[in-house]
Design an enzyme around this catalytic site. Structure first.
Site, PDB file in Angstrom:
ATOM      1  CD  GLU A  21       7.413  -5.591 -50.806  1.00 26.25           C
ATOM      2  OE1 GLU A  21       8.155  -5.973 -50.035  1.00 26.25           O
ATOM      3  OE2 GLU A  21       7.845  -5.162 -52.006  1.00 26.25           O
ATOM      4  CB  CYS A  48      10.609  -5.081 -56.525  1.00 24.83           C
ATOM      5  SG  CYS A  48      11.306  -4.991 -58.070  1.00 24.83           S
ATOM      6  CD  GLU A  65      17.925  -2.066 -57.244  1.00 30.11           C
ATOM      7  OE1 GLU A  65      16.778  -1.559 -56.990  1.00 30.11           O
ATOM      8  OE2 GLU A  65      18.761  -1.167 -57.798  1.00 30.11           O
ATOM      9  CE  LYS A  92      21.132 -17.621 -50.871  1.00 33.77           C
ATOM     10  NZ  LYS A  92      20.043 -18.363 -51.430  1.00 33.77           N
ATOM     11  CB  THR A 100      17.249 -10.199 -46.435  1.00 35.43           C
ATOM     12  OG1 THR A 100      15.894 -10.933 -45.882  1.00 35.43           O
ATOM     13  CG2 THR A 100      18.594 -11.066 -46.609  1.00 35.43           C
ATOM     14  N   GLY A 148      16.025  -8.449 -52.883  1.00 33.04           N
ATOM     15  CA  GLY A 148      15.439  -9.197 -51.841  1.00 33.04           C
ATOM     16  C   GLY A 148      14.543  -8.304 -50.999  1.00 33.04           C
ATOM     17  CB  SER A 149      12.772  -8.857 -47.823  1.00 39.34           C
ATOM     18  OG  SER A 149      14.067  -9.512 -47.134  1.00 39.34           O
TER      19      SER A 149
END
Ligand code: NAD
Length: 469
Positions: A373, A277, A243, A170, A225, A221-222
């Site tokens: 962040e 990141c 990650e 996705k 999430t 992602g964050s």
């Protein structure tokens, strides 16, 4: 342009209002492409196709699986220029960075194509033969962010395929085009159902991660999430690799060459407009060099050329999407209150989500621009006087992805670096990553590991074959 999804070896989707999603070019704020508006049904079909393809793919020889991964690398290399242009239009990064992402992706895939998930013999004597085997898991869900729309998906596809799994990808809702184009180009040689991709409007992630036929979730992602992904994995005890975000500190000791170090730190903070990141997200500079260091960073920020990534000479592209642009703007506003802005800011009077690199001085831990962040082109510089205390400050974060320490005394810098709680610590360099180097996060920055032989193992399940003689 309309780019279809890939499900069970078929290119799927209708170029019809209501059934498609707009993809916005962040440099112009105009729609430049459409992709299908995927549905729950599409996710179910994709998972079913991946499940159906799994037994044959798992039984395919290791050599053939590696060859297919190599062929994907060939496709990326043969079409790098065209793909990079597509990526600039959806992601925004300058063309040299987009070409770099293609070259990087190719390199990672070439490396994965040399790996195999190896077992070992634990005991082999007159009584028993005991073997540890590494079996593929089944269907992997690969959920991706928008900052590296090609590299990150292949960080998942590469090892998943080499280890014998199938995958449903996705892409991020705002950057689906280039990855779908690559999958279309590879569709002739990747067996049907082995790789599938479904596009969404940020609504289908949970449908995929909750699906009972998904064996593993590989998510980038964050951290927010990431927490939800862990919850959704619990239903069927899915394997997860996460990650997540970071707030990487750079600690600059007083004996550095200011000009050289500032240039390296600037590069490590503003690559991809800071949407990395592992970008440097806060700098701790010793009081002896603080003013000089801030001024040097500000000079580099002034020299940056902000513009459309397709325009020759642009060194910093736009923020990838409006939501992130608004988030970064709010942080700049709070930084103005808390500290002093030396350079840069929101570019006014033209379309596009552009922000010229911002250097903020006189800020402290506890200020939003230091603690949060930013994931954008804003860099806070904090003054310190005691190296022992600065290590503690660096660790005083929920994140622990990367960090760097800078000094002309490598031993002293390494001593400081050893105390830092992060998955990677660099000394006198930054963002040096590679397919052979494990990448992991401490604390809220992640779970498990990607890249390298260790990362490949995360796409396998240990089985012990214990045979009595
Ligand atoms: P995000 O978490 O908002 O979205 C990432 C992906 O998850 C998207 O595809 C999104 O549609 C999907 N998603 C959203 N909610 C979901 C849910 N409940 N269940 C399943 N999927 C869901 O992150 P983003 O804004 O796209 O990316 C920025 C963040 O990613 C930053 O925090 C950054 O540090 C992090 N990041 C980390 C790495 C790393 O390797 N550590 C790499 C790149 C980005």
């Amino acid at each position: 342009m309309f780019q279809k999804m890939l499900i069970g070896g078929e290119l799927v989707g209708k170029d019809k209002k209501g059934k498609r999603i707009k993809v916005i070019n962040p440099s112009t704020e105009k729609t430049y492409a459409f992709v299908p508006k995927g549905t729950k049904k599409d996710i179910n079909k994709a998972v079913a196709a991946a499940k159906k393809a799994f037994p044959k793919w798992a039984a395919t020889s290791q050599k053939r699986r590696q060859d297919i991964v190599s062929k994907i690398a060939d496709v990326i290399s043969d079409n790098a220029e065209m793909l990079a242009r597509l990526m600039v239009k959806e992601q925004g990064k300058p063309m040299p960075e987009a070409l770099g992402e293609m070259a990087w992706t190719e390199g990672y895939l070439r490396h994965y194509a040399t790996l195999s998930a190896k077992g070992r013999v634990i005991q082999n004597d007159d009584d028993f033969k005991i073997e540890l085997r590494r079996k593929p898991l089944g269907v992997v869900a690969g959920i991706c962010p928008w900052n590296f729309p090609v590299l990150v998906p292949f960080w998942k596809i590469g090892p998943a395929l080499v280890a014998g799994n199938t995958i449903v990808l996705k892409p991020a809702p705002t950057t689906p085009v280039t990855i779908l184009k690559i999958l279309e180009l590879c569709n002739g040689f990747i067996p049907a159902g082995v790789v599938n991709a479904v596009t969404d409007e940020n609504d289908l992630g949970p449908v995929l991660t909750n699906h009972p036929d998904v064996a593993k979730i590989s998510f980038t992602g964050s951290s927010e999430t990431g927490k939800r992904i862990m919850e959704s994995a619990s239903g069927t005890i899915k394997r997860v690799t996460l990650e997540l975000g970071g707030n990487d500190p750079a600690i600059v000791m007083p004996d550095v060459n200011v000009k050289e170090t500032a240039a390296q730190i600037f590069g490590g903070a503003f690559l991809n407009a800071g949407q990395v990141c592992l970008a440097i997200k806060r700098v701790y500079a010793h009081k002896k060099i603080y003013d000089e260091f801030c001024d040097e960073l500000a000079k580099l920020a002034d020299e940056a050329i902000v513009g459309d990534g397709l325009q020759q000479g642009s060194t910093v592209g736009p923020i990838q999407n409006k939501e992130q642009y608004n988030k970064v703007k709010a942080l700049i506003k709070s930084a103005k209150k808390d500290g002093k802005i030396l350079s840069g800011g929101v570019v006014k009077g033209k379309k596009g989500f552009f922000i010229k690199p911002v250097i903020v001085r006189d800020v402290k831990d506890g200020h939003d621009i230091v603690d949060k962040e930013q994931f954008g082109p804003v860099l806070p510089v904090i003054k310190y006087s005691d190296i022992k205390k600065v290590g503690l400050a660096a660790n005083n974060s929920d994140y622990g992805l990367g960090a760097s320490v800078w000094s002309s005394d490598v031993k002293a810098a390494t001593r400081v670096a050893s105390k830092i709680e992060s998955g990677t610590v660099w000394v006198n360099q930054v963002t040096n990553i590679g397919p052979h180097i494990p990448m992991a996060g401490f604390k809220a920055s992640g779970l498990g590991v990607e890249q390298s032989a260790e990362g490949l193992e995360e796409y396998t399940q240990i089985q012990v074959m214990n045979v009595a003689r």
